[in-house]
Scaffold this active site. Sequence first.
Site, PDB file in Angstrom:
ATOM      1  N   ASP A 263     -13.373   9.014  -8.549  1.00  0.00           N
ATOM      2  CA  ASP A 263     -12.258   8.565  -9.386  1.00  0.00           C
ATOM      3  C   ASP A 263     -12.718   8.181 -10.791  1.00  0.00           C
ATOM      4  OD1 ASP A 263     -10.932   8.760  -6.940  1.00  0.00           O
ATOM      5  OD2 ASP A 263     -11.251   6.640  -6.499  1.00  0.00           O
TER       6      ASP A 263
ATOM      7  N   LYS B 215      -6.341  10.788  -3.780  1.00  0.00           N
ATOM      8  CA  LYS B 215      -7.746  11.175  -3.826  1.00  0.00           C
ATOM      9  C   LYS B 215      -7.936  12.699  -3.832  1.00  0.00           C
ATOM     10  CE  LYS B 215     -10.879   8.684  -3.282  1.00  0.00           C
ATOM     11  NZ  LYS B 215     -11.781   7.964  -4.213  1.00  0.00           N
TER      12      LYS B 215
ATOM     13  N   CYS C 175      14.945   8.295   5.918  1.00  0.00           N
ATOM     14  CA  CYS C 175      14.900   7.053   6.689  1.00  0.00           C
ATOM     15  C   CYS C 175      15.914   6.044   6.126  1.00  0.00           C
ATOM     16  CB  CYS C 175      13.482   6.494   6.726  1.00  0.00           C
ATOM     17  SG  CYS C 175      13.223   5.304   8.067  1.00  0.00           S
ATOM     18  N   TYR C 176      15.467   5.003   5.436  1.00  0.00           N
ATOM     19  CA  TYR C 176      16.416   4.065   4.840  1.00  0.00           C
ATOM     20  C   TYR C 176      17.370   4.799   3.898  1.00  0.00           C
ATOM     21  CZ  TYR C 176      18.272   0.203   2.052  1.00  0.00           C
ATOM     22  OH  TYR C 176      19.118  -0.683   1.405  1.00  0.00           O
TER      23      TYR C 176
ATOM     24  N   HIS D 239      10.147  10.779   8.587  1.00  0.00           N
ATOM     25  CA  HIS D 239       9.430  10.837   7.311  1.00  0.00           C
ATOM     26  C   HIS D 239       8.737  12.190   7.162  1.00  0.00           C
ATOM     27  CE1 HIS D 239       9.777   6.653   5.883  1.00  0.00           C
ATOM     28  NE2 HIS D 239       9.902   6.366   7.169  1.00  0.00           N
TER      29      HIS D 239
ATOM     30  N   GLU E  89       7.299  13.281   4.605  1.00  0.00           N
ATOM     31  CA  GLU E  89       6.217  13.206   3.630  1.00  0.00           C
ATOM     32  C   GLU E  89       4.859  12.894   4.243  1.00  0.00           C
ATOM     33  OE1 GLU E  89       8.212   9.053   3.479  1.00  0.00           O
ATOM     34  OE2 GLU E  89       8.700  11.118   4.023  1.00  0.00           O
TER      35      GLU E  89
ATOM     36  N   GLY F 284      12.374   2.531   3.237  1.00  0.00           N
ATOM     37  CA  GLY F 284      12.191   1.158   2.782  1.00  0.00           C
ATOM     38  C   GLY F 284      12.225   0.189   3.943  1.00  0.00           C
TER      39      GLY F 284
END
Length: 513
Positions: free
Chosen positions: A226, A369, A81-82, A168, A170, A54
Amino acid sequence: MAIELIVLDFGSQYTQLIARRLREVGVYTEIYPYFTPTKDLLAKNPKGIILSGGPASVYDKDAYRCAPELFETNLPMLGICYGMQLLVDSFGGQVRAAHRQEFGKAHLELLEKHPLLEGVDNLSVVWMSHADRVESLPPNFKALAKSANTPFCAIAHTTKPLFGLQFHPEVVHSVQGTQILKNFALKICGCKATWDMQTFASQEIAKIKEKVGTDRILCAVSGGVDSSVVASLCYKAVGAQTEAVFVDHGLLRLGEKEQVVKMFTDLKIPLHVVDASSLFLERLRGVSEPEEKRKIIGMAFIEVFEKKAKELEKRGKIKYLAQGTLYPDVIESVSVKGPSKVIKSHHNVGGLPEKMDFVLLEPLRELFKDEVRALGAQLGLPQDMLKRHPFPGPGLAIRILGAIGYDSLELVRLADQIFIQALHDAKLYHSVWQAFCVLLNVCSVGVMGDNRTYDNTLALRAVCASDGMSAHFAPLPFEFLESVANKIINEVKGINRVVYDITSKPPGTIEWE
Protein backbone atom coordinates in the site's frame (compact mmCIF):
# COMPACT_ATOMS: atom_id res chain seq x y z
CA MET A 1 -14.56 10.05 -14.98
CA ALA A 2 -18.34 10.07 -15.43
CA ILE A 3 -20.25 8.37 -12.64
CA GLU A 4 -22.24 5.40 -13.92
CA LEU A 5 -23.83 4.24 -10.65
CA ILE A 6 -24.30 5.61 -7.14
CA VAL A 7 -24.42 3.46 -4.00
CA LEU A 8 -26.31 4.99 -1.08
CA ASP A 9 -24.73 3.89 2.18
CA PHE A 10 -27.11 2.83 4.95
CA GLY A 11 -24.35 1.62 7.23
CA SER A 12 -23.39 -1.83 5.96
CA GLN A 13 -19.85 -3.05 6.55
CA TYR A 14 -19.99 -4.27 2.95
CA THR A 15 -21.11 -1.05 1.24
CA GLN A 16 -17.76 -0.45 -0.42
CA LEU A 17 -17.76 -4.02 -1.69
CA ILE A 18 -20.76 -3.16 -3.87
CA ALA A 19 -18.80 -0.40 -5.58
CA ARG A 20 -15.75 -2.59 -5.75
CA ARG A 21 -17.57 -5.47 -7.49
CA LEU A 22 -18.96 -3.03 -10.04
CA ARG A 23 -15.54 -1.50 -10.65
CA GLU A 24 -14.29 -5.05 -11.22
CA VAL A 25 -16.55 -5.28 -14.25
CA GLY A 26 -15.51 -1.80 -15.41
CA VAL A 27 -18.45 0.26 -14.10
CA TYR A 28 -17.34 3.43 -12.29
CA THR A 29 -19.32 3.71 -9.06
CA GLU A 30 -19.28 6.19 -6.18
CA ILE A 31 -20.71 5.97 -2.65
CA TYR A 32 -22.72 8.67 -0.88
CA PRO A 33 -24.46 8.66 2.52
CA TYR A 34 -28.18 7.88 2.52
CA PHE A 35 -29.02 11.45 3.60
CA THR A 36 -27.48 13.05 0.49
CA PRO A 37 -30.09 15.42 -1.04
CA THR A 38 -31.74 14.05 -4.17
CA LYS A 39 -30.77 17.11 -6.21
CA ASP A 40 -27.11 16.51 -5.40
CA LEU A 41 -27.37 12.88 -6.46
CA LEU A 42 -29.15 13.75 -9.70
CA ALA A 43 -26.50 16.38 -10.45
CA LYS A 44 -24.05 13.48 -10.82
CA ASN A 45 -26.16 12.09 -13.70
CA PRO A 46 -26.06 8.46 -12.53
CA LYS A 47 -27.67 5.76 -14.63
CA GLY A 48 -28.88 3.91 -11.55
CA ILE A 49 -28.84 3.82 -7.75
CA ILE A 50 -28.12 0.98 -5.32
CA LEU A 51 -29.40 1.07 -1.74
CA SER A 52 -26.93 -0.73 0.54
CA GLY A 53 -27.56 -2.97 3.51
CA GLY A 54 -27.35 -1.67 7.06
CA PRO A 55 -27.67 -2.56 10.75
CA ALA A 56 -31.01 -0.80 11.38
CA SER A 57 -34.62 -1.98 11.00
CA VAL A 58 -36.93 -0.04 8.70
CA TYR A 59 -39.70 -0.07 11.29
CA ASP A 60 -37.52 1.60 13.96
CA LYS A 61 -38.41 5.15 14.93
CA ASP A 62 -34.98 6.44 13.87
CA ALA A 63 -34.53 4.17 10.86
CA TYR A 64 -32.22 5.47 8.14
CA ARG A 65 -34.24 6.72 5.17
CA CYS A 66 -33.31 8.45 1.97
CA ALA A 67 -35.39 11.33 0.64
CA PRO A 68 -38.82 10.02 -0.50
CA GLU A 69 -38.59 11.93 -3.77
CA LEU A 70 -35.70 9.69 -4.80
CA PHE A 71 -38.25 6.96 -5.54
CA GLU A 72 -40.02 9.32 -7.95
CA THR A 73 -37.01 9.87 -10.22
CA ASN A 74 -37.70 6.74 -12.29
CA LEU A 75 -34.00 5.85 -12.11
CA PRO A 76 -33.33 2.10 -11.94
CA MET A 77 -32.90 1.19 -8.29
CA LEU A 78 -31.63 -1.95 -6.57
CA GLY A 79 -32.10 -2.44 -2.83
CA ILE A 80 -29.79 -4.88 -1.05
CA CYS A 81 -30.85 -6.41 2.31
CA TYR A 82 -31.86 -3.32 4.33
CA GLY A 83 -32.14 -1.47 1.00
CA MET A 84 -34.70 -4.01 -0.24
CA GLN A 85 -36.64 -3.77 3.02
CA LEU A 86 -36.65 0.01 2.69
CA LEU A 87 -38.08 -0.29 -0.83
CA VAL A 88 -40.79 -2.67 0.40
CA ASP A 89 -41.69 -0.45 3.35
CA SER A 90 -41.70 2.73 1.26
CA PHE A 91 -44.11 1.26 -1.29
CA GLY A 92 -46.57 -0.19 1.21
CA GLY A 93 -45.30 -3.71 1.93
CA GLN A 94 -44.66 -5.20 5.38
CA VAL A 95 -41.33 -5.86 7.08
CA ARG A 96 -41.16 -7.62 10.45
CA ALA A 97 -38.56 -9.02 12.83
CA ALA A 98 -37.82 -12.56 11.71
CA HIS A 99 -38.69 -15.41 14.06
CA ARG A 100 -35.29 -16.81 13.19
CA GLN A 101 -32.33 -14.67 12.17
CA GLU A 102 -30.62 -15.80 8.97
CA PHE A 103 -26.86 -15.60 8.67
CA GLY A 104 -24.73 -17.60 6.26
CA LYS A 105 -25.23 -19.56 3.08
CA ALA A 106 -28.58 -20.16 1.40
CA HIS A 107 -29.61 -21.53 -2.00
CA LEU A 108 -31.38 -19.26 -4.45
CA GLU A 109 -34.43 -20.94 -6.00
CA LEU A 110 -35.35 -19.09 -9.19
CA LEU A 111 -39.07 -18.54 -9.74
CA GLU A 112 -38.96 -16.97 -13.22
CA LYS A 113 -36.58 -15.70 -15.86
CA HIS A 114 -35.58 -12.06 -15.51
CA PRO A 115 -32.74 -9.84 -16.83
CA LEU A 116 -31.58 -9.22 -13.25
CA LEU A 117 -30.89 -12.94 -12.77
CA GLU A 118 -29.67 -13.78 -16.27
CA GLY A 119 -26.76 -16.21 -16.14
CA VAL A 120 -27.48 -17.17 -12.53
CA ASP A 121 -27.88 -20.89 -11.85
CA ASN A 122 -30.86 -22.26 -10.00
CA LEU A 123 -29.92 -23.08 -6.38
CA SER A 124 -26.83 -20.88 -6.62
CA VAL A 125 -25.28 -20.16 -3.21
CA VAL A 126 -25.99 -16.69 -1.78
CA TRP A 127 -25.01 -15.07 1.52
CA MET A 128 -27.68 -14.03 4.01
CA SER A 129 -27.16 -11.62 6.92
CA HIS A 130 -30.45 -10.27 8.26
CA ALA A 131 -32.63 -10.26 11.37
CA ASP A 132 -35.77 -8.89 9.63
CA ARG A 133 -37.80 -10.31 6.77
CA VAL A 134 -40.36 -9.13 4.24
CA GLU A 135 -43.77 -10.50 5.24
CA SER A 136 -45.72 -9.16 2.27
CA LEU A 137 -44.82 -7.37 -0.96
CA PRO A 138 -46.22 -3.95 -1.91
CA PRO A 139 -48.72 -3.70 -4.79
CA ASN A 140 -47.18 -4.30 -8.23
CA PHE A 141 -44.10 -6.12 -6.86
CA LYS A 142 -43.41 -9.78 -7.57
CA ALA A 143 -40.99 -12.40 -6.29
CA LEU A 144 -38.19 -13.49 -8.67
CA ALA A 145 -36.51 -15.96 -6.32
CA LYS A 146 -36.79 -17.50 -2.87
CA SER A 147 -34.77 -19.66 -0.46
CA ALA A 148 -35.71 -22.30 2.08
CA ASN A 149 -36.18 -19.68 4.82
CA THR A 150 -36.86 -16.51 2.81
CA PRO A 151 -39.90 -16.35 0.49
CA PHE A 152 -38.73 -13.06 -1.09
CA CYS A 153 -35.03 -13.39 -1.94
CA ALA A 154 -35.25 -11.31 -5.12
CA ILE A 155 -38.12 -9.01 -6.10
CA ALA A 156 -39.03 -6.64 -8.91
CA HIS A 157 -41.70 -4.03 -9.64
CA THR A 158 -43.89 -5.08 -12.55
CA THR A 159 -43.69 -1.72 -14.38
CA LYS A 160 -40.96 0.40 -12.74
CA PRO A 161 -37.19 -0.35 -12.71
CA LEU A 162 -37.19 -1.18 -9.00
CA PHE A 163 -35.52 -4.32 -7.69
CA GLY A 164 -34.55 -5.87 -4.38
CA LEU A 165 -32.27 -8.62 -3.07
CA GLN A 166 -32.54 -9.94 0.49
CA PHE A 167 -29.04 -11.45 0.26
CA HIS A 168 -25.67 -9.77 -0.25
CA PRO A 169 -24.46 -10.22 -3.85
CA GLU A 170 -21.36 -8.14 -3.12
CA VAL A 171 -19.63 -10.66 -0.80
CA VAL A 172 -17.55 -13.48 -2.24
CA HIS A 173 -19.77 -16.09 -0.55
CA SER A 174 -22.57 -15.23 -3.01
CA VAL A 175 -21.12 -17.33 -5.81
CA GLN A 176 -22.81 -15.50 -8.71
CA GLY A 177 -23.43 -12.22 -6.92
CA THR A 178 -21.13 -10.24 -9.21
CA GLN A 179 -23.14 -11.51 -12.19
CA ILE A 180 -26.33 -10.09 -10.64
CA LEU A 181 -24.70 -6.69 -10.02
CA LYS A 182 -23.30 -6.77 -13.56
CA ASN A 183 -26.79 -7.50 -14.92
CA PHE A 184 -28.22 -4.55 -13.04
CA ALA A 185 -25.47 -2.22 -14.22
CA LEU A 186 -25.13 -3.23 -17.87
CA LYS A 187 -28.49 -4.75 -18.84
CA ILE A 188 -30.91 -2.71 -16.75
CA CYS A 189 -29.11 0.62 -16.27
CA GLY A 190 -27.21 0.64 -19.57
CA CYS A 191 -23.89 1.56 -17.93
CA LYS A 192 -20.59 1.63 -19.80
CA ALA A 193 -17.73 -0.59 -18.63
CA THR A 194 -14.80 1.82 -19.04
CA TRP A 195 -13.20 1.81 -15.55
CA ASP A 196 -9.77 0.20 -14.95
CA MET A 197 -6.58 0.70 -12.95
CA GLN A 198 -4.83 2.39 -15.84
CA THR A 199 -7.52 5.07 -15.76
CA PHE A 200 -7.30 5.31 -11.97
CA ALA A 201 -3.51 5.66 -12.05
CA SER A 202 -3.52 8.48 -14.59
CA GLN A 203 -6.33 10.28 -12.74
CA GLU A 204 -4.66 9.99 -9.32
CA ILE A 205 -1.28 11.17 -10.62
CA ALA A 206 -3.00 14.19 -12.18
CA LYS A 207 -4.96 14.84 -8.95
CA ILE A 208 -1.81 14.70 -6.81
CA LYS A 209 0.04 16.99 -9.20
CA GLU A 210 -2.81 19.54 -9.19
CA LYS A 211 -3.42 19.37 -5.43
CA VAL A 212 0.21 19.51 -4.32
CA GLY A 213 1.36 22.13 -6.80
CA THR A 214 4.76 23.42 -5.67
CA ASP A 215 4.35 22.09 -2.11
CA ARG A 216 6.14 19.02 -0.80
CA ILE A 217 5.02 15.61 0.47
CA LEU A 218 6.27 13.45 3.30
CA CYS A 219 5.29 9.93 2.25
CA ALA A 220 5.05 7.42 5.11
CA VAL A 221 6.26 4.04 3.92
CA SER A 222 6.31 0.67 5.65
CA GLY A 223 7.59 -1.50 2.82
CA GLY A 224 4.16 -3.01 2.29
CA VAL A 225 2.37 -2.82 -1.02
CA ASP A 226 0.00 0.00 0.00
CA SER A 227 2.57 2.57 1.06
CA SER A 228 4.92 1.53 -1.74
CA VAL A 229 2.20 2.17 -4.33
CA VAL A 230 1.47 5.56 -2.73
CA ALA A 231 5.16 6.46 -2.83
CA SER A 232 5.30 5.48 -6.51
CA LEU A 233 2.19 7.54 -7.32
CA CYS A 234 3.56 10.59 -5.51
CA TYR A 235 7.00 10.25 -7.07
CA LYS A 236 5.49 9.95 -10.55
CA ALA A 237 3.33 13.00 -9.86
CA VAL A 238 5.77 15.45 -8.29
CA GLY A 239 9.16 13.69 -8.30
CA ALA A 240 11.72 15.11 -5.83
CA GLN A 241 8.96 17.01 -4.00
CA THR A 242 8.27 13.62 -2.38
CA GLU A 243 10.23 12.68 0.74
CA ALA A 244 9.71 8.97 1.50
CA VAL A 245 10.20 8.21 5.21
CA PHE A 246 10.41 4.79 6.85
CA VAL A 247 10.06 4.64 10.64
CA ASP A 248 11.57 1.74 12.55
CA HIS A 249 9.22 1.67 15.54
CA GLY A 250 10.79 -1.40 17.11
CA LEU A 251 7.74 -3.50 16.25
CA LEU A 252 9.01 -4.87 12.93
CA ARG A 253 9.54 -8.43 11.82
CA LEU A 254 13.03 -9.91 11.60
CA GLY A 255 15.04 -8.23 8.82
CA GLU A 256 12.14 -5.93 7.86
CA LYS A 257 14.13 -2.68 7.80
CA GLU A 258 16.85 -4.11 5.56
CA GLN A 259 14.24 -5.46 3.11
CA VAL A 260 12.51 -2.07 2.89
CA VAL A 261 15.76 -0.19 2.24
CA LYS A 262 16.67 -2.61 -0.57
CA MET A 263 13.19 -2.36 -2.05
CA PHE A 264 13.27 1.44 -2.35
CA THR A 265 16.83 1.38 -3.63
CA ASP A 266 15.64 -0.90 -6.43
CA LEU A 267 12.68 1.44 -7.10
CA LYS A 268 15.13 4.37 -7.29
CA ILE A 269 13.02 6.32 -4.79
CA PRO A 270 15.18 8.09 -2.13
CA LEU A 271 14.28 6.84 1.36
CA HIS A 272 14.87 8.38 4.80
CA VAL A 273 15.11 5.82 7.64
CA VAL A 274 14.27 6.99 11.18
CA ASP A 275 15.02 4.79 14.20
CA ALA A 276 12.31 5.67 16.72
CA SER A 277 12.08 2.28 18.42
CA SER A 278 12.92 3.59 21.89
CA LEU A 279 10.17 6.23 21.66
CA PHE A 280 7.46 3.77 20.61
CA LEU A 281 8.42 1.05 23.09
CA GLU A 282 8.61 3.53 25.96
CA ARG A 283 5.15 4.92 25.13
CA LEU A 284 3.74 1.38 24.96
CA ARG A 285 5.29 0.23 28.22
CA GLY A 286 2.63 -1.45 30.38
CA VAL A 287 -0.18 -0.78 27.86
CA SER A 288 -2.36 -3.83 27.19
CA GLU A 289 -5.66 -2.46 25.78
CA PRO A 290 -5.70 -2.78 21.93
CA GLU A 291 -7.40 0.54 21.16
CA GLU A 292 -4.98 2.39 23.43
CA LYS A 293 -2.06 0.70 21.68
CA ARG A 294 -3.32 1.79 18.27
CA LYS A 295 -3.87 5.39 19.34
CA ILE A 296 -0.46 5.64 21.02
CA ILE A 297 1.19 4.29 17.86
CA GLY A 298 -0.80 6.63 15.61
CA MET A 299 0.18 9.69 17.65
CA ALA A 300 3.82 8.61 17.93
CA PHE A 301 4.01 8.20 14.14
CA ILE A 302 2.76 11.74 13.63
CA GLU A 303 5.20 13.07 16.22
CA VAL A 304 8.11 11.39 14.42
CA PHE A 305 6.92 12.54 10.99
CA GLU A 306 6.50 16.14 12.16
CA LYS A 307 10.00 16.13 13.63
CA LYS A 308 11.48 14.66 10.46
CA ALA A 309 9.56 17.15 8.32
CA LYS A 310 11.15 20.04 10.21
CA GLU A 311 14.60 18.56 9.51
CA LEU A 312 13.76 18.35 5.79
CA GLU A 313 12.22 21.80 5.48
CA LYS A 314 15.46 23.47 4.52
CA ARG A 315 14.36 22.54 0.98
CA GLY A 316 10.89 23.98 1.51
CA LYS A 317 7.93 23.44 3.81
CA ILE A 318 6.33 19.99 3.77
CA LYS A 319 2.59 20.43 3.67
CA TYR A 320 1.27 16.93 2.94
CA LEU A 321 1.50 13.55 4.66
CA ALA A 322 0.86 10.73 2.19
CA GLN A 323 -0.01 7.31 3.55
CA GLY A 324 -1.36 4.00 2.27
CA THR A 325 -4.75 4.01 3.93
CA LEU A 326 -7.16 1.51 2.32
CA TYR A 327 -10.92 1.27 2.55
CA PRO A 328 -10.95 -1.75 4.94
CA ASP A 329 -8.93 0.46 7.36
CA VAL A 330 -11.43 3.28 6.96
CA ILE A 331 -14.68 1.33 7.24
CA GLU A 332 -13.46 -0.46 10.40
CA SER A 333 -12.29 2.78 12.01
CA VAL A 334 -14.66 5.60 11.09
CA SER A 335 -18.01 6.19 9.42
CA VAL A 336 -16.43 7.86 6.42
CA LYS A 337 -19.39 8.14 4.07
CA GLY A 338 -22.29 6.86 6.07
CA PRO A 339 -23.42 5.37 9.36
CA SER A 340 -21.34 2.18 9.37
CA LYS A 341 -20.31 0.76 12.75
CA VAL A 342 -16.77 1.27 14.06
CA ILE A 343 -15.01 -2.08 14.59
CA LYS A 344 -11.54 -0.92 15.63
CA SER A 345 -9.23 2.05 15.16
CA HIS A 346 -6.40 1.74 12.67
CA HIS A 347 -3.26 3.62 13.57
CA ASN A 348 -3.45 5.61 10.33
CA VAL A 349 -7.18 6.41 10.59
CA GLY A 350 -8.93 6.36 13.95
CA GLY A 351 -5.58 6.44 15.75
CA LEU A 352 -4.45 9.80 14.35
CA PRO A 353 -4.46 12.89 16.58
CA GLU A 354 -7.15 15.50 15.93
CA LYS A 355 -4.57 18.20 15.24
CA MET A 356 -1.36 17.80 13.28
CA ASP A 357 0.88 19.91 11.06
CA PHE A 358 0.06 17.97 7.88
CA VAL A 359 -2.71 17.80 5.32
CA LEU A 360 -3.43 14.12 4.68
CA LEU A 361 -2.98 12.72 1.18
CA GLU A 362 -4.54 9.27 0.84
CA PRO A 363 -4.92 8.31 -2.83
CA LEU A 364 -5.84 4.67 -2.06
CA ARG A 365 -8.46 5.47 0.57
CA GLU A 366 -11.33 3.88 -1.34
CA LEU A 367 -9.48 0.90 -2.84
CA PHE A 368 -9.13 -2.69 -1.69
CA LYS A 369 -5.89 -4.63 -1.42
CA ASP A 370 -6.30 -6.54 -4.68
CA GLU A 371 -7.08 -3.29 -6.52
CA VAL A 372 -3.92 -1.76 -5.04
CA ARG A 373 -1.91 -4.72 -6.29
CA ALA A 374 -3.37 -4.25 -9.76
CA LEU A 375 -2.54 -0.54 -9.55
CA GLY A 376 1.01 -1.37 -8.46
CA ALA A 377 1.43 -3.66 -11.45
CA GLN A 378 0.19 -0.84 -13.67
CA LEU A 379 2.84 1.44 -12.13
CA GLY A 380 5.57 -1.14 -12.78
CA LEU A 381 6.25 -2.32 -9.22
CA PRO A 382 7.92 -5.76 -8.98
CA GLN A 383 5.75 -8.82 -8.33
CA ASP A 384 7.62 -9.90 -5.20
CA MET A 385 6.63 -6.59 -3.62
CA LEU A 386 3.04 -6.72 -4.84
CA LYS A 387 2.49 -10.25 -3.55
CA ARG A 388 3.76 -9.67 -0.02
CA HIS A 389 1.28 -10.45 2.71
CA PRO A 390 -0.25 -7.41 4.43
CA PHE A 391 1.60 -6.25 7.56
CA PRO A 392 -0.21 -3.88 9.92
CA GLY A 393 1.17 -0.41 10.61
CA PRO A 394 1.20 -1.05 14.39
CA GLY A 395 3.34 -4.09 13.60
CA LEU A 396 3.89 -6.71 16.27
CA ALA A 397 2.20 -4.51 18.89
CA ILE A 398 -1.14 -6.00 17.86
CA ARG A 399 0.28 -9.52 17.53
CA ILE A 400 1.21 -9.63 21.21
CA LEU A 401 -1.85 -9.77 23.42
CA GLY A 402 -1.48 -7.57 26.47
CA ALA A 403 1.62 -5.61 27.38
CA ILE A 404 4.64 -5.56 25.08
CA GLY A 405 8.24 -6.20 26.10
CA TYR A 406 11.59 -6.83 24.42
CA ASP A 407 11.44 -10.54 25.26
CA SER A 408 7.93 -11.02 23.85
CA LEU A 409 8.88 -9.14 20.67
CA GLU A 410 11.86 -11.44 20.18
CA LEU A 411 9.70 -14.54 20.63
CA VAL A 412 7.21 -13.39 18.00
CA ARG A 413 9.93 -12.36 15.55
CA LEU A 414 11.67 -15.71 15.69
CA ALA A 415 8.44 -17.72 15.50
CA ASP A 416 7.07 -15.58 12.66
CA GLN A 417 10.23 -16.07 10.61
CA ILE A 418 9.93 -19.85 11.00
CA PHE A 419 6.23 -19.84 9.99
CA ILE A 420 6.63 -17.58 6.95
CA GLN A 421 9.77 -19.36 5.72
CA ALA A 422 7.98 -22.71 6.06
CA LEU A 423 5.09 -21.37 3.95
CA HIS A 424 7.60 -20.33 1.26
CA ASP A 425 9.41 -23.66 1.40
CA ALA A 426 6.13 -25.59 1.09
CA LYS A 427 5.00 -23.26 -1.75
CA LEU A 428 1.96 -22.28 0.32
CA TYR A 429 2.81 -18.60 0.86
CA HIS A 430 0.91 -17.32 -2.17
CA SER A 431 -2.07 -19.59 -1.54
CA VAL A 432 -3.03 -17.60 1.58
CA TRP A 433 -3.96 -13.93 1.91
CA GLN A 434 -2.10 -13.34 5.17
CA ALA A 435 -0.21 -15.43 7.71
CA PHE A 436 1.39 -14.54 11.03
CA CYS A 437 1.96 -15.52 14.66
CA VAL A 438 0.23 -14.17 17.76
CA LEU A 439 1.78 -14.37 21.22
CA LEU A 440 -1.10 -14.93 23.62
CA ASN A 441 0.70 -14.01 26.84
CA VAL A 442 -0.82 -17.17 28.30
CA CYS A 443 1.46 -19.77 29.84
CA SER A 444 0.78 -23.46 30.16
CA VAL A 445 2.49 -26.53 31.59
CA GLY A 446 4.58 -28.66 29.24
CA VAL A 447 7.16 -31.43 29.34
CA MET A 448 10.49 -31.02 27.54
CA GLY A 449 13.44 -33.34 28.14
CA ASP A 450 11.60 -35.00 31.02
CA ASN A 451 11.41 -31.63 32.75
CA ARG A 452 8.36 -29.52 33.55
CA THR A 453 8.04 -26.26 31.62
CA TYR A 454 5.71 -23.35 32.11
CA ASP A 455 6.04 -21.29 28.95
CA ASN A 456 4.19 -19.24 26.36
CA THR A 457 1.40 -20.27 24.00
CA LEU A 458 1.67 -19.12 20.39
CA ALA A 459 -1.17 -19.01 17.86
CA LEU A 460 -0.63 -19.45 14.13
CA ARG A 461 -3.04 -17.50 11.94
CA ALA A 462 -3.50 -17.89 8.17
CA VAL A 463 -6.50 -16.73 6.17
CA CYS A 464 -7.79 -16.81 2.61
CA ALA A 465 -9.48 -13.64 1.32
CA SER A 466 -9.88 -11.51 -1.77
CA ASP A 467 -10.26 -8.06 -0.23
CA GLY A 468 -9.81 -8.27 3.54
CA MET A 469 -13.43 -7.37 4.31
CA SER A 470 -14.21 -11.04 4.91
CA ALA A 471 -11.94 -14.06 5.22
CA HIS A 472 -11.85 -17.81 5.87
CA PHE A 473 -9.15 -19.53 7.89
CA ALA A 474 -6.74 -21.26 5.52
CA PRO A 475 -7.06 -25.08 5.56
CA LEU A 476 -3.32 -25.65 5.77
CA PRO A 477 -2.26 -29.33 5.70
CA PHE A 478 -2.11 -30.95 9.12
CA GLU A 479 1.36 -32.33 8.46
CA PHE A 480 2.58 -28.81 7.61
CA LEU A 481 1.12 -27.32 10.80
CA GLU A 482 2.62 -30.12 12.88
CA SER A 483 6.04 -29.53 11.33
CA VAL A 484 5.87 -25.76 11.95
CA ALA A 485 4.72 -26.24 15.55
CA ASN A 486 7.57 -28.68 16.25
CA LYS A 487 10.16 -26.35 14.71
CA ILE A 488 8.94 -23.33 16.70
CA ILE A 489 8.88 -25.24 20.00
CA ASN A 490 12.33 -26.70 19.37
CA GLU A 491 13.98 -23.48 18.18
CA VAL A 492 12.26 -20.66 20.06
CA LYS A 493 13.06 -20.90 23.74
CA GLY A 494 10.09 -19.75 25.80
CA ILE A 495 7.30 -21.31 23.70
CA ASN A 496 6.01 -24.75 24.59
CA ARG A 497 2.59 -24.82 22.95
CA VAL A 498 1.35 -23.87 19.46
CA VAL A 499 -2.32 -23.62 18.40
CA TYR A 500 -3.96 -22.86 15.04
CA ASP A 501 -6.71 -20.24 14.75
CA ILE A 502 -9.68 -21.52 12.72
CA THR A 503 -11.87 -18.42 13.13
CA SER A 504 -13.17 -16.70 10.00
CA LYS A 505 -14.02 -13.02 9.49
CA PRO A 506 -16.74 -12.43 10.53
CA PRO A 507 -17.15 -13.17 13.42
CA GLY A 508 -13.47 -12.50 14.10
CA THR A 509 -11.19 -9.95 12.49
CA ILE A 510 -8.05 -11.02 10.64
CA GLU A 511 -5.68 -9.55 13.24
CA TRP A 512 -6.37 -10.45 16.85
CA GLU A 513 -6.23 -6.86 18.12
